[in-house]
Design a protein around this motif. Sequence first.
Motif, PDB file in Angstrom:
ATOM      1  N   ILE A  82      29.464  17.028 -31.006  1.00  0.00           N
ATOM      2  CA  ILE A  82      30.469  17.159 -29.948  1.00  0.00           C
ATOM      3  C   ILE A  82      31.713  16.377 -30.352  1.00  0.00           C
ATOM      4  CG2 ILE A  82      28.771  17.481 -28.103  1.00  0.00           C
ATOM      5  CD1 ILE A  82      29.196  14.567 -27.318  1.00  0.00           C
ATOM      6  N   ASP A  83      32.819  16.662 -29.687  1.00  0.00           N
ATOM      7  CA  ASP A  83      34.094  16.037 -30.029  1.00  0.00           C
ATOM      8  C   ASP A  83      34.009  14.517 -29.992  1.00  0.00           C
ATOM      9  OD1 ASP A  83      35.060  18.574 -30.187  1.00  0.00           O
ATOM     10  OD2 ASP A  83      36.157  18.516 -28.288  1.00  0.00           O
ATOM     11  N   GLY A  84      34.440  13.887 -31.064  1.00  0.00           N
ATOM     12  CA  GLY A  84      34.603  12.446 -31.092  1.00  0.00           C
ATOM     13  C   GLY A  84      33.344  11.633 -31.286  1.00  0.00           C
ATOM     14  N   LEU A  85      32.185  12.264 -31.395  1.00  0.00           N
ATOM     15  CA  LEU A  85      30.946  11.488 -31.457  1.00  0.00           C
ATOM     16  C   LEU A  85      30.738  10.877 -32.845  1.00  0.00           C
ATOM     17  CD1 LEU A  85      28.476  10.382 -30.151  1.00  0.00           C
ATOM     18  CD2 LEU A  85      27.294  12.554 -30.541  1.00  0.00           C
TER      19      LEU A  85
ATOM     20  N   PHE B  36      41.905  11.135 -37.413  1.00  0.00           N
ATOM     21  CA  PHE B  36      41.156  12.358 -37.150  1.00  0.00           C
ATOM     22  C   PHE B  36      40.606  12.363 -35.721  1.00  0.00           C
ATOM     23  CE2 PHE B  36      36.930  14.139 -36.620  1.00  0.00           C
ATOM     24  CZ  PHE B  36      37.191  15.483 -36.851  1.00  0.00           C
ATOM     25  N   TYR B  37      40.117  11.207 -35.263  1.00  0.00           N
ATOM     26  CA  TYR B  37      39.562  11.096 -33.909  1.00  0.00           C
ATOM     27  C   TYR B  37      40.589  11.529 -32.866  1.00  0.00           C
ATOM     28  CZ  TYR B  37      37.381   8.915 -29.805  1.00  0.00           C
ATOM     29  OH  TYR B  37      36.827   8.689 -28.566  1.00  0.00           O
ATOM     30  N   TYR B  38      41.826  11.152 -33.070  1.00  0.00           N
ATOM     31  CA  TYR B  38      42.878  11.548 -32.132  1.00  0.00           C
ATOM     32  C   TYR B  38      43.014  13.073 -32.095  1.00  0.00           C
ATOM     33  CZ  TYR B  38      47.515  12.580 -30.359  1.00  0.00           C
ATOM     34  OH  TYR B  38      48.565  13.127 -29.656  1.00  0.00           O
ATOM     35  N   TYR B  39      43.085  13.700 -33.251  1.00  0.00           N
ATOM     36  CA  TYR B  39      43.237  15.158 -33.296  1.00  0.00           C
ATOM     37  C   TYR B  39      41.994  15.856 -32.754  1.00  0.00           C
ATOM     38  CZ  TYR B  39      47.577  15.142 -35.962  1.00  0.00           C
ATOM     39  OH  TYR B  39      48.893  14.980 -36.345  1.00  0.00           O
ATOM     40  N   ASN B  40      40.825  15.280 -32.979  1.00  0.00           N
ATOM     41  CA  ASN B  40      39.585  15.907 -32.552  1.00  0.00           C
ATOM     42  C   ASN B  40      39.364  15.805 -31.046  1.00  0.00           C
ATOM     43  OD1 ASN B  40      36.130  15.133 -32.626  1.00  0.00           O
ATOM     44  ND2 ASN B  40      36.951  17.161 -33.004  1.00  0.00           N
ATOM     45  N   VAL B  41      39.788  14.695 -30.451  1.00  0.00           N
ATOM     46  CA  VAL B  41      39.474  14.430 -29.043  1.00  0.00           C
ATOM     47  C   VAL B  41      40.648  14.694 -28.117  1.00  0.00           C
ATOM     48  CG1 VAL B  41      38.736  12.650 -27.398  1.00  0.00           C
ATOM     49  CG2 VAL B  41      37.724  12.727 -29.690  1.00  0.00           C
TER      50      VAL B  41
ATOM     51  N   ARG C  13      33.053  15.024 -22.675  1.00  0.00           N
ATOM     52  CA  ARG C  13      33.767  13.768 -22.853  1.00  0.00           C
ATOM     53  C   ARG C  13      32.936  12.575 -22.344  1.00  0.00           C
ATOM     54  NH1 ARG C  13      39.287  12.867 -23.159  1.00  0.00           N
ATOM     55  NH2 ARG C  13      39.268  14.888 -24.251  1.00  0.00           N
ATOM     56  N   THR C  14      32.241  12.772 -21.228  1.00  0.00           N
ATOM     57  CA  THR C  14      31.403  11.703 -20.673  1.00  0.00           C
ATOM     58  C   THR C  14      30.250  11.369 -21.597  1.00  0.00           C
ATOM     59  OG1 THR C  14      31.951  12.511 -18.449  1.00  0.00           O
ATOM     60  CG2 THR C  14      30.112  10.968 -18.638  1.00  0.00           C
ATOM     61  N   VAL C  15      29.661  12.392 -22.198  1.00  0.00           N
ATOM     62  CA  VAL C  15      28.564  12.170 -23.150  1.00  0.00           C
ATOM     63  C   VAL C  15      29.049  11.351 -24.332  1.00  0.00           C
ATOM     64  CG1 VAL C  15      27.025  13.299 -24.806  1.00  0.00           C
ATOM     65  CG2 VAL C  15      27.277  14.231 -22.493  1.00  0.00           C
ATOM     66  N   MET C  16      30.206  11.710 -24.867  1.00  0.00           N
ATOM     67  CA  MET C  16      30.761  10.981 -26.008  1.00  0.00           C
ATOM     68  C   MET C  16      31.002   9.512 -25.663  1.00  0.00           C
ATOM     69  SD  MET C  16      34.006   9.809 -27.229  1.00  0.00           S
ATOM     70  CE  MET C  16      35.251  10.908 -26.539  1.00  0.00           C
TER      71      MET C  16
ATOM     72  N   ILE D 229      20.498  13.928 -29.140  1.00  0.00           N
ATOM     73  CA  ILE D 229      20.702  13.127 -27.936  1.00  0.00           C
ATOM     74  C   ILE D 229      21.914  13.604 -27.141  1.00  0.00           C
ATOM     75  CG2 ILE D 229      22.029  11.357 -29.194  1.00  0.00           C
ATOM     76  CD1 ILE D 229      20.764   9.301 -27.215  1.00  0.00           C
ATOM     77  N   HIS D 230      22.971  14.079 -27.823  1.00  0.00           N
ATOM     78  CA  HIS D 230      24.137  14.557 -27.077  1.00  0.00           C
ATOM     79  C   HIS D 230      23.816  15.862 -26.348  1.00  0.00           C
ATOM     80  CE1 HIS D 230      24.461  15.783 -31.345  1.00  0.00           C
ATOM     81  NE2 HIS D 230      24.851  16.957 -30.879  1.00  0.00           N
ATOM     82  N   HIS D 231      22.951  16.699 -26.938  1.00  0.00           N
ATOM     83  CA  HIS D 231      22.525  17.909 -26.234  1.00  0.00           C
ATOM     84  C   HIS D 231      21.703  17.552 -24.989  1.00  0.00           C
ATOM     85  CE1 HIS D 231      22.947  19.865 -30.382  1.00  0.00           C
ATOM     86  NE2 HIS D 231      23.880  20.382 -29.621  1.00  0.00           N
ATOM     87  N   ARG D 232      20.850  16.548 -25.128  1.00  0.00           N
ATOM     88  CA  ARG D 232      20.011  16.144 -23.999  1.00  0.00           C
ATOM     89  C   ARG D 232      20.853  15.556 -22.866  1.00  0.00           C
ATOM     90  NH1 ARG D 232      14.660  15.638 -24.598  1.00  0.00           N
ATOM     91  NH2 ARG D 232      14.540  13.723 -23.358  1.00  0.00           N
TER      92      ARG D 232
END
Length: 378
Positions: free
Chosen positions: A172-175, A213-218, A310-313, A298-301
């Motif tokens: 997922i984005d930013g993870l 990269f994190y900025y562009y990804n998130v 975003r909350t998961v990340m 874990i992010h899928h769960r």
Amino acid sequence: MIIAYLAGIFLLSILLATVIIPRILFISYKKRLFDVPDSRKVHKTPIPRLGGLSFLPVILIALCSVTGIRYYTNHPVDMLWASDLFIQYLFLIVGLTLLYLVGVADDLVGVGYRYKFVIQILAALLFPLSGLWINDLGGLLGLHEIPAYIGMPLTVFLTVYITNAINLIDGIDGLASGLSCIALGLLIIVCALVGQWTHAFLAAATLGVVITFYYYNVFSVSGRKLFMGDAGSLTLGYILSFLVLHFWQKTQLWDPFTMNLNMVTVSTLLIPLLDVVRVFYSRVSEGRNPFTPDKNHIHHRLLRTGMKVRTVMITLLMLSLFFVVSNFILSFYINTTFMLLLDLAFWLTTHFIIRYFIMKHETATGRKWYKTYRNFFW
């Protein structure tokens, strides 16, 4: 003066990434090089996955440029480490290039997991060949010094393990980039505290490009968003394994175990490392190939509990910070074995809590569907 070099390499890395990443975006859209969504992926629209192309060039340019400037200004690399580091960094660059190339090929045309696994093993073998291998466990499970015939294979295994863990957590984005930023930030601090400035420079160069990269990804709007792809995740995993393994090697000049630095540095990677074990066990217990992709990370769960992406990340980044801070504090009071047991206990408790909220959310969703179905027909 050395802090100025550290800041300089970090800022140079950000500057280079800021210049290169928009060009990668432009080429990706012009040539329509997209990651197309499917049933296993979270994103719903095609998004470029070549962000990781910027990682290796930016890291090498920033690291080599600042190292060269240090020599010209009569501030050479750490003399105590120069003889060993030169060989280790040469082999590091060889391994990075191998993984980077197979990652680029996978992002563009796709590469089978068996072929990638073989390349990962070849790259991991370069560490013992360069003289970097685990020769002491620092009291973990009551073990201290270990022979080469155990330490070298263990080094290869852990390198492949860490590299794959970063690759697999990139869902997922930013993870993956966020977890890597936390790990690199701590490694910069720890390496600086113990005087390993060359390693601190490598971590700073990597952190600069990953933050960009994190900025562009998130945070980027539609049309400027991109993923890191395998070229990025494999590069990140290999660099992190290189830096972490240094805290499991005892030499005449260096003893990382006096401050439990081995477990403190590993704590930055606990989420991806432990998640791989759980996912592989789940797949094998169900009679499936452990390398077959699914939606059980874990992010899928956490998404199944009803959380937004975003909350998961943010939740997983906060969990990673908790591991880092708690292990750093515990390192002053308990040994590595108890620290690991506490980490595992907390990890298991976390998954029981996640499982509870999954069941609660799916039960509530099922009731809502039943009411809608009944009202539609009645």
